[in-house]
Each structure stands twice: as structure tokens, then as C-alpha cells.
Design a protein around this motif. Structure first.
Motif, PDB file in Angstrom:
ATOM      1  N   GLY A   1      43.389  35.858  59.400  1.00 28.59           N
ATOM      2  CA  GLY A   1      42.107  36.523  59.588  1.00 28.59           C
ATOM      3  C   GLY A   1      41.953  37.793  58.776  1.00 28.59           C
ATOM      4  N   VAL A   2      42.773  37.936  57.730  1.00 22.33           N
ATOM      5  CA  VAL A   2      42.669  39.099  56.847  1.00 22.33           C
ATOM      6  C   VAL A   2      41.625  38.779  55.784  1.00 22.33           C
ATOM      7  CG1 VAL A   2      43.873  40.607  55.236  1.00 22.33           C
ATOM      8  CG2 VAL A   2      45.070  39.714  57.243  1.00 22.33           C
ATOM      9  N   GLY A   3      40.554  39.510  55.774  1.00 20.34           N
ATOM     10  CA  GLY A   3      39.459  39.228  54.862  1.00 20.34           C
ATOM     11  C   GLY A   3      39.816  39.486  53.409  1.00 20.34           C
ATOM     12  N   PHE A   4      39.311  38.636  52.538  1.00 15.09           N
ATOM     13  CA  PHE A   4      39.494  38.843  51.105  1.00 15.09           C
ATOM     14  C   PHE A   4      38.566  39.980  50.662  1.00 15.09           C
ATOM     15  CE2 PHE A   4      40.904  34.257  49.865  1.00 15.09           C
ATOM     16  CZ  PHE A   4      41.806  34.272  50.921  1.00 15.09           C
ATOM     17  N   ASP A   5      39.058  40.837  49.785  1.00  7.10           N
ATOM     18  CA  ASP A   5      38.198  41.866  49.196  1.00  7.10           C
ATOM     19  C   ASP A   5      38.002  41.569  47.709  1.00  7.10           C
ATOM     20  OD1 ASP A   5      40.598  42.582  48.024  1.00  7.10           O
ATOM     21  OD2 ASP A   5      40.789  44.479  49.103  1.00  7.10           O
ATOM     22  N   GLU A   6      37.288  42.413  47.028  1.00 11.20           N
ATOM     23  CA  GLU A   6      37.009  42.191  45.606  1.00 11.20           C
ATOM     24  C   GLU A   6      38.295  42.128  44.798  1.00 11.20           C
ATOM     25  OE1 GLU A   6      34.414  44.181  41.943  1.00 11.20           O
ATOM     26  OE2 GLU A   6      34.163  44.901  43.988  1.00 11.20           O
ATOM     27  N   VAL A   7      39.283  42.945  45.185  1.00  6.93           N
ATOM     28  CA  VAL A   7      40.567  42.935  44.471  1.00  6.93           C
ATOM     29  C   VAL A   7      41.239  41.571  44.614  1.00  6.93           C
ATOM     30  CG1 VAL A   7      42.858  43.981  44.342  1.00  6.93           C
ATOM     31  CG2 VAL A   7      40.867  45.419  44.731  1.00  6.93           C
ATOM     32  N   THR A   8      41.166  40.992  45.814  1.00 10.26           N
ATOM     33  CA  THR A   8      41.768  39.669  46.036  1.00 10.26           C
ATOM     34  C   THR A   8      41.155  38.630  45.109  1.00 10.26           C
ATOM     35  OG1 THR A   8      41.946  40.269  48.387  1.00 10.26           O
ATOM     36  CG2 THR A   8      42.373  37.981  47.801  1.00 10.26           C
ATOM     37  N   TYR A   9      39.831  38.580  45.098  1.00  8.45           N
ATOM     38  CA  TYR A   9      39.146  37.600  44.250  1.00  8.45           C
ATOM     39  C   TYR A   9      39.467  37.813  42.768  1.00  8.45           C
ATOM     40  CZ  TYR A   9      36.338  36.341  48.354  1.00  8.45           C
ATOM     41  OH  TYR A   9      35.918  35.902  49.585  1.00  8.45           O
ATOM     42  N   ASN A  10      39.376  39.056  42.322  1.00  8.54           N
ATOM     43  CA  ASN A  10      39.640  39.326  40.906  1.00  8.54           C
ATOM     44  C   ASN A  10      41.096  39.050  40.538  1.00  8.54           C
ATOM     45  OD1 ASN A  10      37.020  40.064  40.231  1.00  8.54           O
ATOM     46  ND2 ASN A  10      37.340  42.213  40.765  1.00  8.54           N
ATOM     47  N   LEU A  11      41.994  39.287  41.503  1.00 11.48           N
ATOM     48  CA  LEU A  11      43.407  38.993  41.278  1.00 11.48           C
ATOM     49  C   LEU A  11      43.615  37.492  41.052  1.00 11.48           C
ATOM     50  CD1 LEU A  11      46.449  39.759  41.357  1.00 11.48           C
ATOM     51  CD2 LEU A  11      46.337  39.475  43.834  1.00 11.48           C
ATOM     52  N   LEU A  12      43.007  36.676  41.899  1.00  9.78           N
ATOM     53  CA  LEU A  12      43.152  35.228  41.756  1.00  9.78           C
ATOM     54  C   LEU A  12      42.558  34.740  40.435  1.00  9.78           C
ATOM     55  CD1 LEU A  12      42.246  34.136  45.408  1.00  9.78           C
ATOM     56  CD2 LEU A  12      44.510  34.133  44.346  1.00  9.78           C
ATOM     57  N   VAL A  13      41.390  35.252  40.079  1.00 10.96           N
ATOM     58  CA  VAL A  13      40.755  34.878  38.808  1.00 10.96           C
ATOM     59  C   VAL A  13      41.644  35.272  37.641  1.00 10.96           C
ATOM     60  CG1 VAL A  13      38.806  35.377  37.280  1.00 10.96           C
ATOM     61  CG2 VAL A  13      38.406  34.952  39.708  1.00 10.96           C
ATOM     62  N   SER A  14      42.172  36.491  37.690  1.00 10.00           N
ATOM     63  CA  SER A  14      43.026  36.980  36.600  1.00 10.00           C
ATOM     64  C   SER A  14      44.302  36.145  36.476  1.00 10.00           C
ATOM     65  CB  SER A  14      43.367  38.441  36.843  1.00 10.00           C
ATOM     66  OG  SER A  14      44.214  38.943  35.838  1.00 10.00           O
ATOM     67  N   CYS A  15      44.888  35.794  37.617  1.00 10.11           N
ATOM     68  CA  CYS A  15      46.125  34.997  37.588  1.00 10.11           C
ATOM     69  C   CYS A  15      45.875  33.613  36.983  1.00 10.11           C
ATOM     70  CB  CYS A  15      46.680  34.861  39.003  1.00 10.11           C
ATOM     71  SG  CYS A  15      47.433  36.376  39.656  1.00 10.11           S
ATOM     72  N   LEU A  16      44.778  33.000  37.371  1.00  7.41           N
ATOM     73  CA  LEU A  16      44.443  31.683  36.820  1.00  7.41           C
ATOM     74  C   LEU A  16      44.217  31.763  35.310  1.00  7.41           C
ATOM     75  CD1 LEU A  16      42.022  30.402  39.612  1.00  7.41           C
ATOM     76  CD2 LEU A  16      44.212  29.353  38.975  1.00  7.41           C
ATOM     77  N   CYS A  17      43.476  32.759  34.882  1.00  6.50           N
ATOM     78  CA  CYS A  17      43.189  32.908  33.449  1.00  6.50           C
ATOM     79  C   CYS A  17      44.457  33.199  32.658  1.00  6.50           C
ATOM     80  CB  CYS A  17      42.165  34.023  33.236  1.00  6.50           C
ATOM     81  SG  CYS A  17      40.512  33.617  33.837  1.00  6.50           S
ATOM     82  N   ARG A  18      45.341  33.961  33.243  1.00 10.88           N
ATOM     83  CA  ARG A  18      46.595  34.302  32.564  1.00 10.88           C
ATOM     84  C   ARG A  18      47.439  33.049  32.336  1.00 10.88           C
ATOM     85  NH1 ARG A  18      48.412  38.569  35.804  1.00 10.88           N
ATOM     86  NH2 ARG A  18      49.739  37.166  37.002  1.00 10.88           N
ATOM     87  N   ASP A  19      47.278  32.077  33.209  1.00  8.19           N
ATOM     88  CA  ASP A  19      48.019  30.819  33.071  1.00  8.19           C
ATOM     89  C   ASP A  19      47.242  29.757  32.297  1.00  8.19           C
ATOM     90  OD1 ASP A  19      50.019  31.996  34.468  1.00  8.19           O
ATOM     91  OD2 ASP A  19      49.971  30.646  36.187  1.00  8.19           O
ATOM     92  N   GLY A  20      46.185  30.181  31.594  1.00  7.60           N
ATOM     93  CA  GLY A  20      45.417  29.249  30.783  1.00  7.60           C
ATOM     94  C   GLY A  20      44.469  28.378  31.572  1.00  7.60           C
ATOM     95  N   MET A  21      44.097  28.801  32.764  1.00  9.48           N
ATOM     96  CA  MET A  21      43.249  27.990  33.642  1.00  9.48           C
ATOM     97  C   MET A  21      41.897  28.672  33.835  1.00  9.48           C
ATOM     98  SD  MET A  21      46.307  27.206  36.383  1.00  9.48           S
ATOM     99  CE  MET A  21      45.372  26.105  37.451  1.00  9.48           C
ATOM    100  N   ALA A  22      41.264  29.032  32.711  1.00 11.86           N
ATOM    101  CA  ALA A  22      40.002  29.755  32.782  1.00 11.86           C
ATOM    102  C   ALA A  22      38.907  28.916  33.420  1.00 11.86           C
ATOM    103  CB  ALA A  22      39.582  30.211  31.385  1.00 11.86           C
ATOM    104  N   GLY A  23      38.898  27.607  33.145  1.00 10.30           N
ATOM    105  CA  GLY A  23      37.891  26.735  33.757  1.00 10.30           C
ATOM    106  C   GLY A  23      38.001  26.741  35.259  1.00 10.30           C
ATOM    107  N   GLU A  24      39.225  26.635  35.765  1.00  9.31           N
ATOM    108  CA  GLU A  24      39.448  26.674  37.210  1.00  9.31           C
ATOM    109  C   GLU A  24      39.034  28.034  37.782  1.00  9.31           C
ATOM    110  OE1 GLU A  24      41.398  25.523  34.967  1.00  9.31           O
ATOM    111  OE2 GLU A  24      42.269  23.590  35.572  1.00  9.31           O
ATOM    112  N   ALA A  25      39.298  29.092  36.995  1.00  2.00           N
ATOM    113  CA  ALA A  25      38.924  30.434  37.443  1.00  2.00           C
ATOM    114  C   ALA A  25      37.407  30.553  37.574  1.00  2.00           C
ATOM    115  CB  ALA A  25      39.452  31.485  36.460  1.00  2.00           C
ATOM    116  N   GLU A  26      36.677  30.006  36.586  1.00  2.00           N
ATOM    117  CA  GLU A  26      35.213  30.079  36.649  1.00  2.00           C
ATOM    118  C   GLU A  26      34.690  29.261  37.825  1.00  2.00           C
ATOM    119  OE1 GLU A  26      31.416  30.056  33.596  1.00  2.00           O
ATOM    120  OE2 GLU A  26      33.223  28.940  33.052  1.00  2.00           O
ATOM    121  N   GLU A  27      35.303  28.127  38.088  1.00  2.00           N
ATOM    122  CA  GLU A  27      34.908  27.324  39.249  1.00  2.00           C
ATOM    123  C   GLU A  27      35.150  28.094  40.548  1.00  2.00           C
ATOM    124  OE1 GLU A  27      36.942  23.617  39.151  1.00  2.00           O
ATOM    125  OE2 GLU A  27      36.045  22.963  37.251  1.00  2.00           O
ATOM    126  N   LEU A  28      36.272  28.800  40.598  1.00  2.00           N
ATOM    127  CA  LEU A  28      36.584  29.591  41.783  1.00  2.00           C
ATOM    128  C   LEU A  28      35.536  30.677  41.998  1.00  2.00           C
ATOM    129  CD1 LEU A  28      38.519  30.360  44.101  1.00  2.00           C
ATOM    130  CD2 LEU A  28      39.781  31.770  42.451  1.00  2.00           C
TER     131      LEU A  28
END
Length: 425
Positions: A298-325
């Protein structure tokens, strides 16, 4: 100062007085102050005469005419005028009043006029007896000016004279030592504070633990947290987050997970540190597990959480998945992608040579009312150049510079990037 003095040892009395005040032996120019009549004065005189008083001075500065003028100047915030009256008083055999001098030192220190604060302290030292308040005021001035050696020397001198520093004195010193990357000395100062029966506040603990973690001294940080708990001040989420962040920076993300397990009152920052640490170590599945746990707890996601996940995906070459997220998070509500989010996606596409998708992401960004910044265009133009579309990149860069969307320095950097990509192709 030759060597850093031990902060916490109480030395036997006897060393020469005023060692920290030697730089103040040269008197300040005694510019005679111009005094206008005070509306609150009961005197009928239209000006104040500074002629010599024939009678000898009283013992304390507050009991003399010049002492009263000094006090009035201090109250009005006229510190240079007050210093003039103090020097005039003492030159005529008066004795410095510690309370008034402490106020004068504090005033100069708060204004960043440390040299004058030292001068006032030297006068008190020669014509009176500095007390804890005067020392605290001067030490605060040293700390504010980042004069670490002088602050440590002053604290050492207080010990030599058996003047007990106040809790505020220690807090000021601990704070500036932490800011200046001297966490070891800050820890020593806190230990001395505790030995003298003084209680650090939560801010001092927070600053020290964070500084120790920044310097990679995690064992010392944990030791401080244990001391906190023993003193009836249990560590809070800020302290735990600092330790977990330090562990992740040292490649010890699994150990950070163990710390997380011990915590109460976890927040999004607690999980963000661990998720980022695990992903950086290539433990993507474990990171995703922690994200799932975060939702389950029940710990809410904040903007840092979302941006962290997007950044991690992009860093691994998964920009398409990041945009979908990003799209999925926006559809669920509670998250609005920022320029930071989109820049991460655009960079992710450019890194894998998918420049067209990057341009489409930029168009989608603008269509949703998110305004690009200079970094957005820098990423895109450099992506074009690296893809081999150098002429197009330079044309775009020139047009952006003409519109003042990017700086001249960025344009020069583009030229270097294009030159480098040309030579490597």
C-alpha cells in the motif's frame, strides 16, 4: 593551525590565552560614528558629544555612559557604532560586559562579518572573561563562513578553559562539518556532545547519518543509529533511507533490502532506493518484485518511482516498453509525465538508433501539453548525428540556436559531436 585538535579531550589549563584571537590584535580603524538625535532619548541635546569624561570608568561596560551608548547601538542594529563605543570604553580602563559583547559577536557573525566578530571577542578576552554565549556566537560565525579550522580550534580552546559548549554550539559545528565532507570529525563532535550530557536534535542525527553514508562510512552510520535508539531517539525513515541509499551505491542492494525489511513506516523513497539499486546491479527481476511488494504494502508510487522505472527500462534498451508504461500510468491516473520522463524516453530511443520513434515521442509530448526544454532538443539532435544524419542534425541545431531554444555552447557541442561521428564513420 598545526594539525586538527582533538575535539573532545579536556585539556589541563595553562596554555597561553587568546590563541584563536591572535589575528585580531591589529585594531580596526576607529572611524568616529555620526550620531543623530534619537527620538526615544530623553536628552534635550540635539547631538551627542564624545568629549573625554574626566571621571574614571566603572567596572562593567553596561554601567558607564559609553556602555549605555553601546547597548543602545546594539539594540538599533548599529554594530560598527557599538564596536566603536566598546573600543573607546575599554581604552579608558573599562571592563567588558560578556552579555553585551556576546550580542555584538552574534550580530557580526550573523552578517558574515567574521573578522569584526573575532575583534570583539579579542576585546572581551583581554578586558573580561568570554562565556559560553560569546564562544557559541563566534563559533556559529566560523561555521557560517565555513572556517572549519578556526571553529575546531575555538572548540578546543573552550575545553582548555573549561567552558562547556552549548548544544547549539555543537549542532552548528556538526552541521557545517557534515556539509564540508568531514563526517568523521562530525561524529567525534557528536560523541563529545553526548559525553557532556548534551542532547543532539533529530536534525543533527539526520545530517550526520546522511554525511556518513555519502562518504561510504556505512558501519559508522549504523553505529550512530544504534546510539540514537539507545538514547531514546529511534531512527526514522530518513535515517534508514540514507543507509539504504549508501548500501546501493556500494553495490550492496541485497543488504539494502534486508534493512528495508527491518523498517517501520516505509515510504516510496525507501523502495525507490532499493529498486534503483537492484536494477543497476542487473537484478531486474528482483527490482520488479520490489515494485510489486511496494504496491502490495500500500505504499503509493510517486513521480520519482515512475521516472525511475522509465529510466531503468530505457537504460536497458527498452524505450518502447518505457513509453508504453508511461501511457499506462497516465491512463490509470495519479501520474502526469513530466519533461524528465519524456527526456528519458527520447534518450532511450536515440541510444538504440530509433530516432524516428524519438521524434514521435517528442510530438506526443508536445501534444499532451508538456513543453520540451533545452535538454530535450540536445538529446534529439545528438541522436540524429549519431545515427549518421549529420547534415540534418546541424541544420536543426542552427535553427534552434537562431530561435534561442538552445544556447551557443550547445551549438558548439553539436559541432564537436558531428565532427567526432564523421571521423568514426
Amino acid at each position: 593551525m598545526a594539525g586538527t585538535p582533538r575535539l573532545l579531550e579536556l585539556h589541563s589549563p595553562g596554555p597561553p590565552r587568546s590563541s584563536v584571537f591572535l589575528c585580531a590584535n591589529r585594531p580596526f580603524p576607529k572611524a568616529k560614528p555620526s550620531l543623530s538625535p534619537s527620538s526615544s532619548s530623553s536628552s534635550s541635546s540635539s547631538s551627542l558629544s564624545l568629549r573625554a569624561d574626566p571621571a574614571p570608568m566603572a567596572v562593567h561596560s553596561k554601567d558607564t555612559r559609553f556602555g549605555r551608548l553601546l547597548a543602545r547601538s546594539l539594540k538599533a542594529g548599529k554594530l560598527d557604532e557599538a564596536l566603536y563605543f566598546l573600543e573607546h570604553l575599554l581604552s579608558r580602563g573599562g571592563r567588558a560586559d560578556p552579555a553585551l559583547c556576546a550580542k555584538l559577536i552574534k550580530g557580526f557573525s550573523s552578517r558574515g562579518q567574521v573578522a569584526k566578530a573575532v575583534r570583539a571577542m579579542a576585546l572581551l578576552d583581554r578586558h573580561g572573561e568570554p562565556d559560553a554565549a560569546a564562544y557559541a556566537a563566534l563559533l556559529a560565525g566560523f561555521c557560517q563562513a565555513n572556517l572549519i579550522d578556526q571553529a575546531l580550534q575555538l572548540l578546543d580552546e573552550m575545553s582548555q578553559r573549561a567552558v562547556t559548549p552549548t548544544a547549539a554550539t555543537y549542532r552548528a559545528l556538526i552541521g557545517v562539518l557534515c556539509e564540508q565532507g568531514m563526517a568523521g570529525l562530525a561524529k567525534e563532535a557528536m560523541e563529545g556532545m553526548l559525553r557532556k550530557g548534551l542532547k543532539p536534535d533529530s536534525q543533527s542525527y539526520d545530517s550526520l547519518i546522511a554525511a556518513l553514508c555519502r562518504e561510504g562510512k556505512l558501519a559508522a552510520a549504523v553505529e550512530v543509529m544504534e546510539a540514537m535508539a539507545a538514547k531514546g531517539c529511534p531512527p526514522d525513515v530518513i535515517n534508514y533511507n540514507a543507509v539504504m541509499g549508501g548500501l546501493c551505491k556500494k553495490g550492496m542492494a541485497e543488504e539494502a533490502v534486508e534493512v528495508l525489511r527491518q523498517m517501520k513506516g516505509k515510504n516510496s523513497s525507501s523502495y525507490n532506493a532499493v529498486v534503483g539499486g537492484l536494477w543497476s546491479q542487473g537484478k531486474r527481476e528482483r527490482a520488479v518484485e520490489m515494485v510489486a511488494e511496494m504496491a502490495k504494502e500500500g505504499v503509493g508510487f510517486d513521480e520519482v518511482t515512475y521516472n525511475l522505472l522509465v529510466s531503468c527500462l530505457c537504460r536497458d534498451g527498452m524505450a518502447g516498453e518505457a513509453e508504453e508504461l508511461v501511457g499506462e500510468m497516465e491512463r490509470r491516473g495519479g501520474f502526469r509525465a513530466s519533461v524528465i520522463t519524456y527526456n528519458a524516453v527520447i534518450l532511450g530511443y536515440c541510444k538504440v538508433g530509433r530516432v524516428e520513434e524519438a521524434i514521435e515521442a517528442l510530438a506526443g509530448m508536445v501534444g499532451k501539453g508538456c513543453r520540451p526544454n533545452e535538454a530535450t532538443y540536445v538529446i534529439l539532435v545528438e541522436g540524429l548525428a549519431c545515427k549518421g544524419r549529420r547534415a540534418e542534425a546541424m541544420e536543426m541545431a542552427g535553427e534552434l540556436a537562431a530561435r534561442r531554444v538552445i544556447s551557443g555552447e550547445s551549438l558548439k557541442r553539436f559541432a564537436r559531436t558531428v565532427a567526432a561521428s564523421s571521423s568514426s564513420s
